[in-house]
Design a protein around this motif. Structure first.
Motif, PDB file in Angstrom:
ATOM      1  N   ARG A  42       0.827  -1.201   0.000  1.00 13.39           N
ATOM      2  CA  ARG A  42       0.000   0.000   0.000  1.00 13.39           C
ATOM      3  C   ARG A  42       0.867   1.258   0.000  1.00 13.39           C
ATOM      4  O   ARG A  42       0.550   2.255  -0.664  1.00 13.39           O
ATOM      5  N   ALA A  43       1.979   1.229   0.726  1.00  9.04           N
ATOM      6  CA  ALA A  43       2.884   2.375   0.741  1.00  9.04           C
ATOM      7  C   ALA A  43       3.457   2.623  -0.652  1.00  9.04           C
ATOM      8  O   ALA A  43       3.573   3.776  -1.092  1.00  9.04           O
ATOM      9  N   ASP A  44       3.797   1.551  -1.366  1.00  8.31           N
ATOM     10  CA  ASP A  44       4.291   1.716  -2.729  1.00  8.31           C
ATOM     11  C   ASP A  44       3.194   2.224  -3.652  1.00  8.31           C
ATOM     12  O   ASP A  44       3.447   3.020  -4.562  1.00  8.31           O
ATOM     13  N   LEU A  45       1.961   1.769  -3.442  1.00 10.04           N
ATOM     14  CA  LEU A  45       0.850   2.277  -4.243  1.00 10.04           C
ATOM     15  C   LEU A  45       0.665   3.768  -4.003  1.00 10.04           C
ATOM     16  O   LEU A  45       0.494   4.548  -4.949  1.00 10.04           O
ATOM     17  N   ASP A  46       0.705   4.187  -2.747  1.00  8.15           N
ATOM     18  CA  ASP A  46       0.544   5.605  -2.418  1.00  8.15           C
ATOM     19  C   ASP A  46       1.687   6.450  -2.968  1.00  8.15           C
ATOM     20  O   ASP A  46       1.524   7.650  -3.193  1.00  8.15           O
ATOM     21  N   ALA A  47       2.841   5.809  -3.170  1.00  6.11           N
ATOM     22  CA  ALA A  47       4.000   6.507  -3.738  1.00  6.11           C
ATOM     23  C   ALA A  47       4.051   6.402  -5.258  1.00  6.11           C
ATOM     24  O   ALA A  47       4.996   6.883  -5.885  1.00  6.11           O
ATOM     25  N   SER A  48       3.038   5.763  -5.850  1.00  2.19           N
ATOM     26  CA  SER A  48       2.961   5.573  -7.312  1.00  2.19           C
ATOM     27  C   SER A  48       4.177   4.818  -7.857  1.00  2.19           C
ATOM     28  O   SER A  48       4.650   5.098  -8.955  1.00  2.19           O
ATOM     29  N   ARG A  49       4.640   3.831  -7.108  1.00  2.00           N
ATOM     30  CA  ARG A  49       5.738   2.984  -7.604  1.00  2.00           C
ATOM     31  C   ARG A  49       5.127   1.809  -8.384  1.00  2.00           C
ATOM     32  O   ARG A  49       5.228   0.644  -7.997  1.00  2.00           O
ATOM     33  N   LEU A  50       4.502   2.114  -9.488  1.00  2.00           N
ATOM     34  CA  LEU A  50       3.716   1.118 -10.198  1.00  2.00           C
ATOM     35  C   LEU A  50       4.591   0.069 -10.874  1.00  2.00           C
ATOM     36  O   LEU A  50       4.231  -1.114 -10.904  1.00  2.00           O
ATOM     37  N   ARG A  51       5.713   0.478 -11.416  1.00  2.00           N
ATOM     38  CA  ARG A  51       6.575  -0.506 -12.075  1.00  2.00           C
ATOM     39  C   ARG A  51       7.099  -1.524 -11.073  1.00  2.00           C
ATOM     40  O   ARG A  51       7.136  -2.733 -11.364  1.00  2.00           O
ATOM     41  N   LEU A  87      -5.255  -7.894  -2.446  1.00  2.00           N
ATOM     42  CA  LEU A  87      -5.877  -7.978  -3.763  1.00  2.00           C
ATOM     43  C   LEU A  87      -6.426  -6.622  -4.209  1.00  2.00           C
ATOM     44  O   LEU A  87      -6.355  -6.274  -5.398  1.00  2.00           O
ATOM     45  N   ALA A  88      -6.961  -5.849  -3.278  1.00  2.00           N
ATOM     46  CA  ALA A  88      -7.446  -4.513  -3.629  1.00  2.00           C
ATOM     47  C   ALA A  88      -6.300  -3.617  -4.074  1.00  2.00           C
ATOM     48  O   ALA A  88      -6.443  -2.831  -5.032  1.00  2.00           O
ATOM     49  N   VAL A  89      -5.150  -3.720  -3.404  1.00  2.00           N
ATOM     50  CA  VAL A  89      -3.971  -2.970  -3.852  1.00  2.00           C
ATOM     51  C   VAL A  89      -3.630  -3.356  -5.287  1.00  2.00           C
ATOM     52  O   VAL A  89      -3.383  -2.500  -6.141  1.00  2.00           O
ATOM     53  N   TRP A  90      -3.621  -4.659  -5.555  1.00  2.00           N
ATOM     54  CA  TRP A  90      -3.327  -5.116  -6.919  1.00  2.00           C
ATOM     55  C   TRP A  90      -4.358  -4.586  -7.908  1.00  2.00           C
ATOM     56  O   TRP A  90      -4.030  -4.229  -9.054  1.00  2.00           O
ATOM     57  N   GLY A  91      -5.614  -4.515  -7.500  1.00  2.00           N
ATOM     58  CA  GLY A  91      -6.641  -3.956  -8.377  1.00  2.00           C
ATOM     59  C   GLY A  91      -6.336  -2.526  -8.770  1.00  2.00           C
ATOM     60  O   GLY A  91      -6.474  -2.139  -9.942  1.00  2.00           O
ATOM     61  N   ASP A 105     -11.056  -8.634 -11.957  1.00  2.00           N
ATOM     62  CA  ASP A 105     -10.860  -9.966 -11.371  1.00  2.00           C
ATOM     63  C   ASP A 105     -10.357  -9.865  -9.932  1.00  2.00           C
ATOM     64  O   ASP A 105     -10.818 -10.596  -9.039  1.00  2.00           O
ATOM     65  N   ALA A 106      -9.403  -8.958  -9.705  1.00  2.00           N
ATOM     66  CA  ALA A 106      -8.868  -8.786  -8.353  1.00  2.00           C
ATOM     67  C   ALA A 106      -9.959  -8.341  -7.387  1.00  2.00           C
ATOM     68  O   ALA A 106     -10.038  -8.827  -6.253  1.00  2.00           O
ATOM     69  N   ALA A 107     -10.809  -7.413  -7.843  1.00  2.00           N
ATOM     70  CA  ALA A 107     -11.872  -6.906  -6.980  1.00  2.00           C
ATOM     71  C   ALA A 107     -12.874  -8.005  -6.625  1.00  2.00           C
ATOM     72  O   ALA A 107     -13.318  -8.103  -5.468  1.00  2.00           O
ATOM     73  N   ARG A 108     -13.230  -8.828  -7.603  1.00  2.00           N
ATOM     74  CA  ARG A 108     -14.185  -9.919  -7.320  1.00  2.00           C
ATOM     75  C   ARG A 108     -13.605 -10.908  -6.308  1.00  2.00           C
ATOM     76  O   ARG A 108     -14.296 -11.316  -5.365  1.00  2.00           O
ATOM     77  N   THR A 109     -12.349 -11.282  -6.516  1.00  2.00           N
ATOM     78  CA  THR A 109     -11.737 -12.225  -5.580  1.00  2.00           C
ATOM     79  C   THR A 109     -11.581 -11.599  -4.200  1.00  2.00           C
ATOM     80  O   THR A 109     -11.809 -12.249  -3.165  1.00  2.00           O
ATOM     81  N   ALA A 110     -11.195 -10.327  -4.175  1.00  2.00           N
ATOM     82  CA  ALA A 110     -11.054  -9.627  -2.896  1.00  2.00           C
ATOM     83  C   ALA A 110     -12.376  -9.590  -2.148  1.00  2.00           C
ATOM     84  O   ALA A 110     -12.420  -9.774  -0.922  1.00  2.00           O
ATOM     85  N   ARG A 111     -13.469  -9.378  -2.878  1.00  2.00           N
ATOM     86  CA  ARG A 111     -14.784  -9.313  -2.227  1.00  2.00           C
ATOM     87  C   ARG A 111     -15.125 -10.666  -1.584  1.00  2.00           C
ATOM     88  O   ARG A 111     -15.672 -10.724  -0.477  1.00  2.00           O
ATOM     89  N   PRO A 120     -15.338  -5.689   6.912  1.00  2.00           N
ATOM     90  CA  PRO A 120     -16.013  -4.633   6.143  1.00  2.00           C
ATOM     91  C   PRO A 120     -15.057  -3.628   5.505  1.00  2.00           C
ATOM     92  O   PRO A 120     -15.385  -3.035   4.470  1.00  2.00           O
ATOM     93  N   VAL A 121     -13.879  -3.429   6.090  1.00  2.00           N
ATOM     94  CA  VAL A 121     -12.904  -2.520   5.480  1.00  2.00           C
ATOM     95  C   VAL A 121     -12.393  -3.116   4.174  1.00  2.00           C
ATOM     96  O   VAL A 121     -12.339  -2.441   3.137  1.00  2.00           O
ATOM     97  N   ALA A 122     -12.032  -4.398   4.214  1.00  2.00           N
ATOM     98  CA  ALA A 122     -11.569  -5.062   2.999  1.00  2.00           C
ATOM     99  C   ALA A 122     -12.663  -5.085   1.938  1.00  2.00           C
ATOM    100  O   ALA A 122     -12.390  -4.909   0.741  1.00  2.00           O
ATOM    101  N   ALA A 123     -13.907  -5.278   2.363  1.00  2.00           N
ATOM    102  CA  ALA A 123     -15.020  -5.284   1.411  1.00  2.00           C
ATOM    103  C   ALA A 123     -15.173  -3.920   0.738  1.00  2.00           C
ATOM    104  O   ALA A 123     -15.384  -3.831  -0.480  1.00  2.00           O
ATOM    105  N   ALA A 124     -15.069  -2.859   1.517  1.00  2.00           N
ATOM    106  CA  ALA A 124     -15.202  -1.508   0.949  1.00  2.00           C
ATOM    107  C   ALA A 124     -14.084  -1.220  -0.040  1.00  2.00           C
ATOM    108  O   ALA A 124     -14.307  -0.615  -1.099  1.00  2.00           O
ATOM    109  N   GLU A 125     -12.877  -1.663   0.288  1.00  2.00           N
ATOM    110  CA  GLU A 125     -11.757  -1.441  -0.629  1.00  2.00           C
ATOM    111  C   GLU A 125     -11.960  -2.200  -1.936  1.00  2.00           C
ATOM    112  O   GLU A 125     -11.686  -1.684  -3.030  1.00  2.00           O
ATOM    113  N   ALA A 126     -12.452  -3.431  -1.838  1.00  2.00           N
ATOM    114  CA  ALA A 126     -12.726  -4.215  -3.044  1.00  2.00           C
ATOM    115  C   ALA A 126     -13.830  -3.567  -3.877  1.00  2.00           C
ATOM    116  O   ALA A 126     -13.728  -3.476  -5.112  1.00  2.00           O
TER     117      ALA A 126
END
Length: 310
Positions: A42-51, A87-91, A105-111, A120-126
């Motif tokens: 999540r920290a890498d996502l927030d830093a936009s380290r997408l590669r 999985l939500a991070v990957w989404g 696909d990631a969101a469905r599996t995460a849900r 419920p936090v994980a569900a909201a993120e998905a």
């Protein structure tokens, strides 16, 4: 796998302690270890380290899936919850790199895993990832999908801690951005007000972050003067993440170009490139904007603009 993730997987807290070189790429970990891995991602996502994330996420997801399938007893729900959040991070990584099918696909599996974990936090993120995919497909129902996700989170938790508030507020602000893009400016403003009234000036999601979403919502509504006016009310040094900072500069770049201020637009693009070059990759908007700016003196003189336009 990147050193930072190896440390988390090993459960080390001191720099320099790695997994043994012969350790398998994927081995089950505890819920506490999986929490650390998810926080690092999540920290890498927030830093936009997408590669970097596109490289490490397959291994992280393999570890998490193996852990979720092997966990027993009370540990089982906790591991499933952290797998859902990973999985939500990957989404988010997937749609930000223009892979909407993988995001869906990631969101469905995460849900599914969030439901198994009763988290419920994980569900909201998905659900937020699912809604972003719907928005990108032009489905106006994406707004209500996000609002409903935020409502379910509030009903289930009462927003009793700061982490729950942050996820709720970010989901509400995403709904505002989405509504603005589908012509619902009044709805967007009401949602932004609700988020602003709930968060504070410190924490994972702050009033400054709400301000950034307000700027982005105006951009999504193509209200260029409002974008620049709202941008002037945000202190960029108080924006909580590099991703949010990049969104702030994106909105400024797009609005400035549309208003005829090429120099300001170029400056904003260059600010993104310094902070998070991955934010500009895989994005049609950045290539299109750079191509337009090449026809201006400021754009033609910018190596960043020329590179993005290639």
């Amino acid at each position: 796998m990147h050193r930072r993730y190896l440390i988390a997987a090993a459960g080390a807290t001191a720099a320099g302690l790695l997994l043994p070189a012969a350790a398998p790429a994927a081995a089950p970990v505890s819920a506490a270890r999986l929490q650390m891995l998810t926080a690092a991602a999540r920290a890498d996502l927030d830093a936009s380290r997408l590669r970097e994330l596109t490289v490490v996420m397959p291994d992280l997801l393999a570890i998490a899936k193996m852990s979720a399938h092997g966990a027993q007893g009370a540990e089982r729900e906790a591991v499933a919850g952290w797998y859902a959040r990973l999985l939500a991070v990957w989404g988010h990584v997937a749609y930000r790199t223009s892979n909407e099918d993988a995001a869906a696909d990631a969101a469905r599996t995460a849900r599914d895993y969030a439901a198994a974990a009763a988290n419920p936090v994980a569900a909201a993120e998905a659900d937020r990832v699912s809604a972003v995919v719907a928005r990108r497909a032009g489905d106006a129902a994406a707004t209500s999908m996000m609002v409903d996700a935020a409502d379910r989170l509030e009903d289930a938790t009462g927003l009793a801690d700061s982490g729950q508030v942050a996820v709720w507020a970010e989901t509400v602000c995403s709904a505002a951005y989405t509504a603005a893009g589908f012509g619902g400016r009044d709805d967007a403003d009401a949602l932004l007000t609700a988020a602003r009234n709930r968060v504070g000036d410190a924490g994972a999601f702050t009033t400054t972050d709400v301000g950034v979403f307000a700027v982005s919502a105006a951009m999504n509504a193509s209200e260029w003067d409002l974008v620049l006016n709202r941008a002037g009310q945000v202190d960029p040094t108080r924006i909580s993440t590099t991703h949010q900072l990049s969104h702030f500069h994106k909105s400024t770049a797009v609005a400035a170009a549309a208003s005829g201020d090429a120099a300001r637009s170029v400056s904003a693009l260059e600010a993104i490139d310094r902070a998070a070059p991955d934010f500009l990759a895989h994005r049609p908007w950045s290539r299109d904007l750079a191509a337009d700016l090449l026809g201006t003196r400021a754009g033609a003189a910018s190596p960043v603009v020329r590179r993005i336009a290639e």
